[in-house]
Design a protein around this motif. Structure first.
Motif, PDB file in Angstrom:
ATOM      1  N   VAL A 144       0.767  -0.766   0.114  1.00 11.20           N
ATOM      2  CA  VAL A 144      -0.216   0.145  -0.264  1.00 11.20           C
ATOM      3  C   VAL A 144       0.954   1.038  -0.126  1.00 11.20           C
ATOM      4  O   VAL A 144       2.037   1.152   0.794  1.00 11.20           O
ATOM      5  CB  VAL A 144      -1.059  -0.060   1.292  1.00 11.20           C
ATOM      6  CG1 VAL A 144      -1.284   0.966   1.490  1.00 11.20           C
ATOM      7  CG2 VAL A 144      -1.816  -0.878   1.178  1.00 11.20           C
ATOM      8  N   ARG A 145       0.405   2.070  -0.663  1.00  9.55           N
ATOM      9  CA  ARG A 145       1.075   3.359  -0.591  1.00  9.55           C
ATOM     10  C   ARG A 145      -0.163   4.007  -0.432  1.00  9.55           C
ATOM     11  O   ARG A 145      -1.013   4.359  -0.233  1.00  9.55           O
ATOM     12  CB  ARG A 145       1.582   4.235  -1.816  1.00  9.55           C
ATOM     13  CG  ARG A 145       0.663   4.623  -3.038  1.00  9.55           C
ATOM     14  CD  ARG A 145       1.522   5.066  -4.535  1.00  9.55           C
ATOM     15  NE  ARG A 145       0.199   5.776  -4.849  1.00  9.55           N
ATOM     16  CZ  ARG A 145       0.058   6.816  -5.533  1.00  9.55           C
ATOM     17  NH1 ARG A 145       1.027   7.411  -4.944  1.00  9.55           N
ATOM     18  NH2 ARG A 145      -0.620   7.217  -6.161  1.00  9.55           N
ATOM     19  N   GLU A 146       1.166   5.156   0.114  1.00  7.96           N
ATOM     20  CA  GLU A 146      -0.211   6.293   1.199  1.00  7.96           C
ATOM     21  C   GLU A 146       0.722   7.551   0.847  1.00  7.96           C
ATOM     22  O   GLU A 146       2.050   8.124   0.379  1.00  7.96           O
ATOM     23  CB  GLU A 146       0.677   6.429   3.067  1.00  7.96           C
ATOM     24  CG  GLU A 146      -0.887   7.570   3.580  1.00  7.96           C
ATOM     25  CD  GLU A 146      -0.275   7.308   4.709  1.00  7.96           C
ATOM     26  OE1 GLU A 146      -0.998   6.233   5.655  1.00  7.96           O
ATOM     27  OE2 GLU A 146       1.038   6.937   5.545  1.00  7.96           O
ATOM     28  N   TYR A 147      -0.331   8.757   0.538  1.00 11.10           N
ATOM     29  CA  TYR A 147       0.793   9.918  -0.124  1.00 11.10           C
ATOM     30  C   TYR A 147      -0.429  10.884   0.018  1.00 11.10           C
ATOM     31  O   TYR A 147      -1.204  10.972   0.100  1.00 11.10           O
ATOM     32  CB  TYR A 147       0.578   9.668  -1.882  1.00 11.10           C
ATOM     33  CG  TYR A 147      -0.624   9.875  -2.590  1.00 11.10           C
ATOM     34  CD1 TYR A 147      -1.298  10.721  -2.805  1.00 11.10           C
ATOM     35  CD2 TYR A 147      -1.247   7.978  -2.875  1.00 11.10           C
ATOM     36  CE1 TYR A 147      -3.042  10.192  -4.065  1.00 11.10           C
ATOM     37  CE2 TYR A 147      -1.800   7.235  -3.187  1.00 11.10           C
ATOM     38  CZ  TYR A 147      -2.639   8.833  -3.994  1.00 11.10           C
ATOM     39  OH  TYR A 147      -4.439   8.192  -4.785  1.00 11.10           O
ATOM     40  N   TYR A 148      -0.073  12.355  -0.360  1.00 10.87           N
ATOM     41  CA  TYR A 148      -0.703  13.327  -0.262  1.00 10.87           C
ATOM     42  C   TYR A 148      -0.684  14.162  -1.721  1.00 10.87           C
ATOM     43  O   TYR A 148      -0.343  13.371  -2.688  1.00 10.87           O
ATOM     44  CB  TYR A 148      -0.017  14.650   0.468  1.00 10.87           C
ATOM     45  CG  TYR A 148       0.112  14.374   1.805  1.00 10.87           C
ATOM     46  CD1 TYR A 148      -0.822  14.712   3.153  1.00 10.87           C
ATOM     47  CD2 TYR A 148       1.233  14.227   2.409  1.00 10.87           C
ATOM     48  CE1 TYR A 148      -0.916  14.018   4.271  1.00 10.87           C
ATOM     49  CE2 TYR A 148       1.259  14.147   4.512  1.00 10.87           C
ATOM     50  CZ  TYR A 148       0.757  13.987   4.449  1.00 10.87           C
ATOM     51  OH  TYR A 148       0.559  13.523   5.982  1.00 10.87           O
ATOM     52  N   ALA A 149      -2.134  14.253  -1.893  1.00 11.12           N
ATOM     53  CA  ALA A 149      -2.456  14.917  -3.561  1.00 11.12           C
ATOM     54  C   ALA A 149      -3.439  15.831  -2.927  1.00 11.12           C
ATOM     55  O   ALA A 149      -3.612  16.185  -2.626  1.00 11.12           O
ATOM     56  CB  ALA A 149      -2.788  13.695  -4.186  1.00 11.12           C
ATOM     57  N   THR A 150      -2.507  17.145  -4.548  1.00 10.93           N
ATOM     58  CA  THR A 150      -3.585  18.285  -4.607  1.00 10.93           C
ATOM     59  C   THR A 150      -4.309  17.854  -6.207  1.00 10.93           C
ATOM     60  O   THR A 150      -4.228  16.332  -6.799  1.00 10.93           O
ATOM     61  CB  THR A 150      -2.240  19.374  -5.265  1.00 10.93           C
ATOM     62  OG1 THR A 150      -1.423  19.171  -5.298  1.00 10.93           O
ATOM     63  CG2 THR A 150      -2.501  19.748  -3.533  1.00 10.93           C
ATOM     64  N   ASN A 151      -4.967  18.881  -6.711  1.00  9.52           N
ATOM     65  CA  ASN A 151      -5.409  18.760  -7.863  1.00  9.52           C
ATOM     66  C   ASN A 151      -4.321  18.282  -9.306  1.00  9.52           C
ATOM     67  O   ASN A 151      -4.086  18.376 -10.408  1.00  9.52           O
ATOM     68  CB  ASN A 151      -6.488  20.164  -8.745  1.00  9.52           C
ATOM     69  CG  ASN A 151      -7.634  19.759  -8.316  1.00  9.52           C
ATOM     70  OD1 ASN A 151      -8.139  18.559  -7.507  1.00  9.52           O
ATOM     71  ND2 ASN A 151      -8.213  20.953  -8.060  1.00  9.52           N
ATOM     72  N   ASP A 152      -2.856  19.213  -8.658  1.00  9.95           N
ATOM     73  CA  ASP A 152      -1.762  19.325  -9.367  1.00  9.95           C
ATOM     74  C   ASP A 152      -0.473  18.255  -9.123  1.00  9.95           C
ATOM     75  O   ASP A 152       0.216  17.900 -10.580  1.00  9.95           O
ATOM     76  CB  ASP A 152      -1.526  20.372 -10.107  1.00  9.95           C
ATOM     77  CG  ASP A 152      -0.975  20.886  -9.006  1.00  9.95           C
ATOM     78  OD1 ASP A 152      -1.379  20.674  -8.084  1.00  9.95           O
ATOM     79  OD2 ASP A 152       0.043  21.774  -9.314  1.00  9.95           O
TER      80      ASP A 152
END
Length: 190
Positions: free
Chosen positions: A58-66
């Motif tokens: 499992v990868r854990e990440y933060y994301a915005t629109n870009d």
């Protein structure tokens, strides 16, 4: 080793402070399976279950629109719950995605609360988990601040070599905060 054994072994090794009710607690978890590419946790949702990784990545990440920024990869048996969201009933800022097919053992927050009230072990479990999270997060932030991408990559080679075998290089590059091309140049130099 069957799923229940991994969970029992985890508690026996990591949290040996309360054996009373352990077997009943472990047997209350249910198995959930996810396919590669499925999202387990999504920014804005509140964590309402304890999730223990039995099998998969499992990868854990933060994301915005870009853009996205990988912050962790789970490859070993252990809890992958966002404990801050879980304990404070707040929205998570993280995403978790299956990089492979994944098997989890899951326990609802309601059932967890019942057990912790019955056996008085939950508070110590949560405090211990939070202490580990804080120490790991502080170490990781410090390393990302003082070390170059090359030094961070060397650290992964030493401490998490399974990442390099199991996780696509573009995800490793995101974790290091560099482009895949820069990672490729680093790997050629080594």
């Amino acid at each position: 080793m069957i799923a229940t054994d991994k969970l029992s072994l985890f508690f026996s090794n990591e949290f040996p402070f309360n054996k009373e009710g352990l077997e009943e607690f472990v047997n209350t978890f249910v198995i959930k399976s996810y396919k590669k590419g499925e999202i387990i946790l999504k920014n804005g949702n509140t964590e309402n279950e304890l999730r223990f990784l039995d099998k998969g990545i499992v990868r854990e990440y933060y994301a915005t629109n870009d853009k996205e920024k990988n912050i962790n990869f789970y490859t070993d048996a252990g809890f992958i719950t966002d404990f801050s969201s879980f304990t404070h009933s707040t929205a998570t800022k993280k995403y978790q995605e299956c990089l492979t097919d994944v098997d989890l053992r899951v326990l609802s927050k309601e059932i967890f609360s019942t057990f912790t009230n019955q056996y008085n072990c939950g508070k110590l479990f949560i405090e211990t988990i939070f202490q580990r999270i804080v120490v790991n997060k502080e170490t990781e932030e410090f390393n990302h601040f003082v070390n170059t991408a090359e030094e961070l990559y060397l650290d992964i080679m030493k401490t998490k070599p399974d990442w390099l075998l199991q996780i696509p290089q573009y995800h490793i590059a995101s974790y290091l905060g560099i482009t895949p091309e820069t990672l490729s140049r680093i790997r050629k130099r080594m």
